[in-house]
Design a protein around this motif. Structure first.
Motif, mmCIF file in Angstrom:
data_model
loop_
_atom_site.group_PDB
_atom_site.id
_atom_site.type_symbol
_atom_site.label_atom_id
_atom_site.label_comp_id
_atom_site.label_asym_id
_atom_site.label_seq_id
_atom_site.Cartn_x
_atom_site.Cartn_y
_atom_site.Cartn_z
ATOM 1 N N ALA A 1 46.753 43.596 25.788
ATOM 2 C CA ALA A 1 47.188 42.191 25.789
ATOM 3 C C ALA A 1 46.566 41.404 24.637
ATOM 4 C CB ALA A 1 46.821 41.540 27.117
ATOM 5 N N GLY A 2 45.957 42.086 23.698
ATOM 6 C CA GLY A 2 45.367 41.410 22.554
ATOM 7 C C GLY A 2 43.884 41.123 22.695
ATOM 8 N N GLY A 3 43.275 41.553 23.789
ATOM 9 C CA GLY A 3 41.837 41.350 23.954
ATOM 10 C C GLY A 3 41.056 42.169 22.941
ATOM 11 N N ARG A 4 40.065 41.575 22.350
ATOM 12 C CA ARG A 4 39.242 42.277 21.365
ATOM 13 C C ARG A 4 37.825 42.521 21.858
ATOM 14 N NH1 ARG A 4 41.712 42.289 16.206
ATOM 15 N NH2 ARG A 4 43.537 40.948 16.176
ATOM 16 N N GLN A 5 37.385 41.732 22.864
ATOM 17 C CA GLN A 5 36.019 41.882 23.346
ATOM 18 C C GLN A 5 35.920 41.885 24.862
ATOM 19 O OE1 GLN A 5 33.549 38.930 21.481
ATOM 20 N NE2 GLN A 5 33.996 39.668 19.435
ATOM 21 N N LEU A 6 37.056 41.783 25.571
ATOM 22 C CA LEU A 6 37.028 41.706 27.030
ATOM 23 C C LEU A 6 38.074 42.603 27.660
ATOM 24 C CD1 LEU A 6 36.789 37.864 27.673
ATOM 25 C CD2 LEU A 6 34.960 39.534 27.910
ATOM 26 N N CYS A 7 37.721 43.109 28.831
ATOM 27 C CA CYS A 7 38.658 43.792 29.713
ATOM 28 C C CYS A 7 38.477 43.129 31.075
ATOM 29 C CB CYS A 7 38.323 45.277 29.789
ATOM 30 S SG CYS A 7 39.322 46.210 30.953
ATOM 31 N N ILE A 8 39.533 42.531 31.584
ATOM 32 C CA ILE A 8 39.484 41.863 32.885
ATOM 33 C C ILE A 8 40.544 42.518 33.762
ATOM 34 C CG2 ILE A 8 39.712 39.688 34.148
ATOM 35 C CD1 ILE A 8 39.053 38.250 31.481
ATOM 36 N N PHE A 9 40.113 42.955 34.947
ATOM 37 C CA PHE A 9 41.071 43.581 35.848
ATOM 38 C C PHE A 9 40.733 43.237 37.292
ATOM 39 C CE2 PHE A 9 37.694 46.576 35.023
ATOM 40 C CZ PHE A 9 37.421 47.172 36.236
ATOM 41 N N GLU A 10 41.752 43.378 38.144
ATOM 42 C CA GLU A 10 41.615 43.139 39.575
ATOM 43 C C GLU A 10 41.733 44.468 40.295
ATOM 44 O OE1 GLU A 10 43.800 39.169 40.745
ATOM 45 O OE2 GLU A 10 45.087 40.466 39.527
ATOM 46 N N GLN A 11 41.042 44.565 41.421
ATOM 47 C CA GLN A 11 41.227 45.719 42.289
ATOM 48 C C GLN A 11 41.449 45.237 43.710
ATOM 49 O OE1 GLN A 11 37.909 48.462 41.181
ATOM 50 N NE2 GLN A 11 39.623 49.676 40.405
ATOM 51 N N PHE A 12 42.335 45.933 44.402
ATOM 52 C CA PHE A 12 42.681 45.662 45.791
ATOM 53 C C PHE A 12 42.320 46.914 46.573
ATOM 54 C CE2 PHE A 12 45.365 43.311 42.922
ATOM 55 C CZ PHE A 12 45.362 42.033 43.443
ATOM 56 N N CYS A 13 41.306 46.803 47.430
ATOM 57 C CA CYS A 13 40.737 47.971 48.100
ATOM 58 C C CYS A 13 40.927 47.888 49.606
ATOM 59 C CB CYS A 13 39.239 48.063 47.794
ATOM 60 S SG CYS A 13 38.849 48.025 46.035
ATOM 61 N N GLU A 14 41.426 48.960 50.185
ATOM 62 C CA GLU A 14 41.567 49.046 51.632
ATOM 63 C C GLU A 14 40.179 49.144 52.273
ATOM 64 O OE1 GLU A 14 44.236 52.252 52.590
ATOM 65 O OE2 GLU A 14 45.842 51.395 51.363
ATOM 66 N N PRO A 15 40.070 48.840 53.572
ATOM 67 C CA PRO A 15 38.773 48.913 54.254
ATOM 68 C C PRO A 15 38.076 50.261 54.028
ATOM 69 C CG PRO A 15 40.341 47.820 55.663
ATOM 70 C CD PRO A 15 41.123 48.339 54.474
ATOM 71 N N GLY A 16 36.776 50.185 53.730
ATOM 72 C CA GLY A 16 35.962 51.367 53.509
ATOM 73 C C GLY A 16 36.013 51.925 52.097
ATOM 74 N N LEU A 17 36.923 51.411 51.278
ATOM 75 C CA LEU A 17 37.122 51.969 49.936
ATOM 76 C C LEU A 17 36.690 50.990 48.855
ATOM 77 C CD1 LEU A 17 40.587 53.613 50.588
ATOM 78 C CD2 LEU A 17 38.311 54.658 50.716
ATOM 79 N N GLY A 18 36.541 51.508 47.636
ATOM 80 C CA GLY A 18 36.136 50.669 46.509
ATOM 81 C C GLY A 18 35.907 51.508 45.276
ATOM 82 N N ALA A 19 34.791 51.254 44.594
ATOM 83 C CA ALA A 19 34.447 51.980 43.376
ATOM 84 C C ALA A 19 33.148 52.742 43.613
ATOM 85 C CB ALA A 19 34.281 51.007 42.212
ATOM 86 N N PRO A 20 33.172 54.074 43.468
ATOM 87 C CA PRO A 20 31.951 54.849 43.663
ATOM 88 C C PRO A 20 30.928 54.540 42.563
ATOM 89 C CG PRO A 20 33.690 56.241 42.794
ATOM 90 C CD PRO A 20 34.309 54.903 43.079
ATOM 91 N N THR A 21 29.716 54.983 42.765
ATOM 92 C CA THR A 21 28.639 54.713 41.803
ATOM 93 C C THR A 21 29.032 55.204 40.412
ATOM 94 O OG1 THR A 21 27.020 54.910 43.579
ATOM 95 C CG2 THR A 21 26.191 55.052 41.319
ATOM 96 N N HIS A 22 28.888 54.298 39.447
ATOM 97 C CA HIS A 22 29.268 54.586 38.069
ATOM 98 C C HIS A 22 28.479 53.673 37.134
ATOM 99 C CE1 HIS A 22 31.825 51.196 39.247
ATOM 100 N NE2 HIS A 22 31.931 50.913 37.960
#
Length: 127
Positions: A28-49
């Motif tokens: 989208a033309g971003g040069r220094q940023l990445c912005i995103f949304e996540q929609f997570c069901e119960p119990g779920l998300g992003a593992p350790t990273h």
């Protein structure tokens, strides 16, 4: 000036029960940023990273357990945490409804290395 219509941007399944929408990135033309949304069901998300750059995690709706290193906190809507570059972190939905998160990375391309060897490193590069 380019006006971004986020509802027109596709939702992608990044893992079972986790949908992601890129809002701003190199695509989208971003040069220094990445912005995103996540929609997570119960119990779920992003593992350790970790990322090579700083990140801000913000809860938009729902309840998240967020961890940063050995620290854990329950977070609600309108709360955020700054994740230093290189810090191990993750989150999961601890509520009964969909967890809506927004992440802002200090880079136009998403890259992450996961602790769990079953999850391959991810590099989101615009098509």
């Amino acid at each position: 000036m380019k006006v971004l219509v986020h509802d027109d941007q596709p939702l992608e399944q990044w893992r079972e029960g986790v949908m992601t929408r890129m809002r701003v990135s190199a695509l989208a033309g971003g040069r220094q940023l990445c912005i995103f949304e996540q929609f997570c069901e119960p119990g779920l998300g992003a593992p350790t990273h970790s990322h090579a750059v700083e990140e801000v995690l913000e809860v938009l709706a729902g309840t998240a357990e967020v961890w940063l290193g050995e620290e854990k906190a329950a977070m609600q809507a309108n709360q955020s945490v700054v994740v230093p570059a290189g810090a191990r972190h993750g989150f999961r939905n601890i509520g009964q409804d969909i967890l809506h998160m927004r992440a802002t990375l200090a880079a136009p391309i998403f890259e992450a290395a996961y602790d769990d060897g079953r999850e391959a490193p991810r590099r989101w590069v615009p098509a």
